[in-house]
Design a protein around this motif. Structure first.
Motif, PDB file in Angstrom:
ATOM      1  N   PRO A  28     -25.467  30.229  11.831  1.00 27.81           N
ATOM      2  CA  PRO A  28     -24.747  29.937  10.585  1.00 27.81           C
ATOM      3  C   PRO A  28     -23.231  29.832  10.802  1.00 27.81           C
ATOM      4  CG  PRO A  28     -26.372  31.650  10.217  1.00 27.81           C
ATOM      5  CD  PRO A  28     -26.319  31.405  11.708  1.00 27.81           C
ATOM      6  N   ALA A  29     -22.676  30.633  11.692  1.00 21.16           N
ATOM      7  CA  ALA A  29     -21.232  30.590  11.945  1.00 21.16           C
ATOM      8  C   ALA A  29     -20.814  29.238  12.501  1.00 21.16           C
ATOM      9  CB  ALA A  29     -20.832  31.705  12.907  1.00 21.16           C
ATOM     10  N   THR A  30     -21.671  28.618  13.299  1.00 26.32           N
ATOM     11  CA  THR A  30     -21.354  27.311  13.872  1.00 26.32           C
ATOM     12  C   THR A  30     -21.221  26.280  12.766  1.00 26.32           C
ATOM     13  OG1 THR A  30     -22.481  27.881  15.923  1.00 26.32           O
ATOM     14  CG2 THR A  30     -22.114  25.540  15.502  1.00 26.32           C
ATOM     15  N   ASP A  31     -22.122  26.325  11.811  1.00 28.35           N
ATOM     16  CA  ASP A  31     -22.061  25.392  10.680  1.00 28.35           C
ATOM     17  C   ASP A  31     -20.746  25.559   9.933  1.00 28.35           C
ATOM     18  OD1 ASP A  31     -23.240  23.376   8.928  1.00 28.35           O
ATOM     19  OD2 ASP A  31     -23.335  24.995   7.449  1.00 28.35           O
ATOM     20  N   GLY A  32     -20.299  26.786   9.752  1.00 27.20           N
ATOM     21  CA  GLY A  32     -19.039  27.046   9.076  1.00 27.20           C
ATOM     22  C   GLY A  32     -17.854  26.475   9.829  1.00 27.20           C
ATOM     23  N   HIS A  33     -17.855  26.629  11.152  1.00 32.94           N
ATOM     24  CA  HIS A  33     -16.772  26.082  11.980  1.00 32.94           C
ATOM     25  C   HIS A  33     -16.747  24.558  11.909  1.00 32.94           C
ATOM     26  CE1 HIS A  33     -15.467  29.830  13.735  1.00 32.94           C
ATOM     27  NE2 HIS A  33     -16.687  30.109  14.150  1.00 32.94           N
ATOM     28  N   VAL A  34     -17.913  23.963  11.993  1.00 38.44           N
ATOM     29  CA  VAL A  34     -18.000  22.498  11.937  1.00 38.44           C
ATOM     30  C   VAL A  34     -17.530  22.000  10.567  1.00 38.44           C
ATOM     31  CG1 VAL A  34     -19.587  20.528  11.952  1.00 38.44           C
ATOM     32  CG2 VAL A  34     -19.792  22.318  13.683  1.00 38.44           C
ATOM     33  N   GLN A  35     -17.974  22.643   9.493  1.00 34.10           N
ATOM     34  CA  GLN A  35     -17.582  22.219   8.154  1.00 34.10           C
ATOM     35  C   GLN A  35     -16.079  22.371   7.950  1.00 34.10           C
ATOM     36  OE1 GLN A  35     -19.688  20.589   5.972  1.00 34.10           O
ATOM     37  NE2 GLN A  35     -17.694  20.095   5.105  1.00 34.10           N
ATOM     38  N   LYS A  36     -15.488  23.427   8.500  1.00 32.55           N
ATOM     39  CA  LYS A  36     -14.038  23.629   8.389  1.00 32.55           C
ATOM     40  C   LYS A  36     -13.300  22.482   9.086  1.00 32.55           C
ATOM     41  CE  LYS A  36     -10.497  27.105   9.249  1.00 32.55           C
ATOM     42  NZ  LYS A  36     -10.198  28.437   9.782  1.00 32.55           N
ATOM     43  N   SER A  37     -13.791  22.059  10.243  1.00 27.56           N
ATOM     44  CA  SER A  37     -13.174  20.939  10.962  1.00 27.56           C
ATOM     45  C   SER A  37     -13.315  19.638  10.178  1.00 27.56           C
ATOM     46  CB  SER A  37     -13.804  20.779  12.353  1.00 27.56           C
ATOM     47  OG  SER A  37     -13.479  21.867  13.163  1.00 27.56           O
ATOM     48  N   ILE A  38     -14.473  19.432   9.589  1.00 25.24           N
ATOM     49  CA  ILE A  38     -14.698  18.230   8.786  1.00 25.24           C
ATOM     50  C   ILE A  38     -13.762  18.222   7.582  1.00 25.24           C
ATOM     51  CG2 ILE A  38     -16.358  17.075   7.252  1.00 25.24           C
ATOM     52  CD1 ILE A  38     -18.552  17.983   9.267  1.00 25.24           C
ATOM     53  N   ASP A  39     -13.635  19.361   6.921  1.00 25.26           N
ATOM     54  CA  ASP A  39     -12.758  19.446   5.750  1.00 25.26           C
ATOM     55  C   ASP A  39     -11.303  19.180   6.135  1.00 25.26           C
ATOM     56  OD1 ASP A  39     -14.983  20.053   4.231  1.00 25.26           O
ATOM     57  OD2 ASP A  39     -14.575  22.220   4.180  1.00 25.26           O
ATOM     58  N   LEU A  40     -10.876  19.725   7.271  1.00 30.66           N
ATOM     59  CA  LEU A  40      -9.514  19.493   7.746  1.00 30.66           C
ATOM     60  C   LEU A  40      -9.283  18.003   8.015  1.00 30.66           C
ATOM     61  CD1 LEU A  40      -6.738  20.490   8.662  1.00 30.66           C
ATOM     62  CD2 LEU A  40      -7.754  20.947  10.915  1.00 30.66           C
TER      63      LEU A  40
END
Length: 71
Positions: free
Chosen positions: A17-29
């Motif tokens: 789940p943490a990986t998904d959060g990191h990826v989503q944060k990068s996408i949002d940025l």
């Protein structure tokens, strides 16, 4: 040629789940900075897109020029 990473380790990491959060944060940025393609560079706060055809030595000269411009 091997990179030294096992496919099973990559899959296990991707499933966290943490990986998904990191990826989503990068996408949002990227979305907030209006990045629409890769590579996209920001030089002195200005977005410069689609530099994939520029040779590495020319890119280095461009970056060096702009780095000196700030001093």
């Amino acid at each position: 040629m091997e990179a030294g990473v096992k496919g099973s380790e990559i899959a296990a990491c991707a499933a966290l789940p943490a990986t998904d959060g990191h990826v989503q944060k990068s996408i949002d940025l990227g979305n907030s900075a209006e990045v629409t393609s890769t590579p996209t560079f920001f030089i002195n706060g200005r977005k410069v897109g689609n530099l994939s055809g520029i040779p590495d030595n020319v890119m280095s000269e461009i970056l060096d020029f702009h780095a000196k411009e700030d001093k």
